[in-house]
Scaffold this motif. Structure first.
Motif, short mmCIF file in Angstrom:
data_model
loop_
_atom_site.label_atom_id
_atom_site.label_comp_id
_atom_site.label_asym_id
_atom_site.label_seq_id
_atom_site.Cartn_x
_atom_site.Cartn_y
_atom_site.Cartn_z
N HIS A 119 36.42 48.93 53.69
CA HIS A 119 35.96 47.56 53.59
C HIS A 119 36.23 47.06 52.18
O HIS A 119 36.46 47.83 51.25
CB HIS A 119 34.47 47.44 53.94
CG HIS A 119 33.56 48.17 52.99
ND1 HIS A 119 33.18 49.47 53.20
CD2 HIS A 119 32.97 47.79 51.84
CE1 HIS A 119 32.38 49.86 52.21
NE2 HIS A 119 32.24 48.85 51.37
N LEU A 120 36.23 45.74 52.04
CA LEU A 120 36.43 45.13 50.73
C LEU A 120 35.19 45.38 49.90
O LEU A 120 34.09 44.97 50.27
CB LEU A 120 36.69 43.63 50.87
CG LEU A 120 36.94 42.87 49.58
CD1 LEU A 120 38.20 43.37 48.88
CD2 LEU A 120 37.06 41.37 49.86
N GLY A 121 35.37 46.07 48.78
CA GLY A 121 34.23 46.43 47.94
C GLY A 121 34.05 45.51 46.75
O GLY A 121 32.98 45.42 46.17
N GLY A 122 35.11 44.82 46.38
CA GLY A 122 35.05 43.92 45.24
C GLY A 122 36.44 43.50 44.84
O GLY A 122 37.42 43.86 45.49
N PHE A 123 36.50 42.73 43.75
CA PHE A 123 37.81 42.24 43.32
C PHE A 123 37.79 41.87 41.85
O PHE A 123 36.74 41.68 41.24
CB PHE A 123 38.23 41.03 44.16
CG PHE A 123 37.34 39.82 43.95
CD1 PHE A 123 37.59 38.91 42.93
CD2 PHE A 123 36.26 39.61 44.77
CE1 PHE A 123 36.76 37.82 42.73
CE2 PHE A 123 35.43 38.52 44.59
CZ PHE A 123 35.68 37.63 43.56
N TYR A 124 38.98 41.77 41.32
CA TYR A 124 39.24 41.20 40.00
C TYR A 124 40.18 40.03 40.21
O TYR A 124 41.20 40.17 40.90
CB TYR A 124 39.94 42.21 39.08
CG TYR A 124 39.09 43.38 38.66
CD1 TYR A 124 38.28 43.28 37.53
CD2 TYR A 124 39.11 44.57 39.37
CE1 TYR A 124 37.50 44.36 37.14
CE2 TYR A 124 38.33 45.64 38.98
CZ TYR A 124 37.53 45.53 37.85
OH TYR A 124 36.76 46.59 37.46
N LEU A 125 39.86 38.88 39.64
CA LEU A 125 40.79 37.76 39.62
C LEU A 125 41.30 37.67 38.20
O LEU A 125 40.52 37.54 37.25
CB LEU A 125 40.09 36.45 40.02
CG LEU A 125 40.98 35.21 40.08
CD1 LEU A 125 42.11 35.39 41.10
CD2 LEU A 125 40.15 33.98 40.41
N ILE A 126 42.62 37.82 38.06
CA ILE A 126 43.21 37.89 36.72
C ILE A 126 44.27 36.80 36.55
O ILE A 126 44.78 36.26 37.52
CB ILE A 126 43.83 39.27 36.44
CG1 ILE A 126 44.96 39.59 37.43
CG2 ILE A 126 42.75 40.36 36.48
CD1 ILE A 126 45.77 40.82 37.08
N ASP A 127 44.59 36.53 35.32
CA ASP A 127 45.67 35.60 34.97
C ASP A 127 46.57 36.35 34.00
O ASP A 127 46.15 36.66 32.88
CB ASP A 127 45.10 34.34 34.32
CG ASP A 127 46.14 33.24 34.15
OD1 ASP A 127 47.35 33.52 34.35
OD2 ASP A 127 45.75 32.12 33.80
#
Length: 123
Positions: free
Chosen positions: A77-85
């Motif tokens: 399952h999706l546990g988390g994320f990082y949104l980066i630039d």
């Protein structure tokens, strides 16, 4: 360019880890977050609760129908994320390889470019 680095969790894999290994993952994420902040590449990061606490919303005959729990029966399952630039996909992959989960068999780290944000297509 913006990229979403998503963390796919397999609870059975995590349960098999020792307390020390779990602590090392947490410490590794802390160091990764600090490095992204220092480089200016972090937009945001979020960890998600277990899917058993999720709600799935569908609309049938114009009425919302809410079902508790995960939508799909899956090991991961999706546990988390990082949104980066960052500069490009290669850099995003380089960063994703630094996430502790990437080194653990059975856990997944996925890199996907953001196609649009706030209604504006990304270049």
């Amino acid at each position: 360019m913006q990229f979403l680095i998503s963390l796919h969790i397999n609870p059975a894999v995590l349960d098999a880890l020792t307390d020390e290994e779990k602590a090392a993952i947490g410490d590794g994420h802390g160091k990764f977050i600090e490095a992204l902040k220092q480089s200016g590449e972090l937009i945001t990061t979020q960890a998600l609760v277990d899917p058993s606490q999720a709600a799935v919303v569908t609309v049938r005959d114009g009425q919302p129908v809410v079902t508790d729990g995960p939508f799909l029966e899956a090991k991961e399952h999706l546990g988390g994320f990082y949104l980066i630039d960052c500069e490009n996909k290669e850099r995003a992959i380089e960063l994703a390889a630094q996430i502790p989960d990437a080194a653990i068999e059975g856990l997944g780290v996925e890199v996907r470019q953001v196609m649009f944000a706030d209604g504006h297509l990304e270049a």
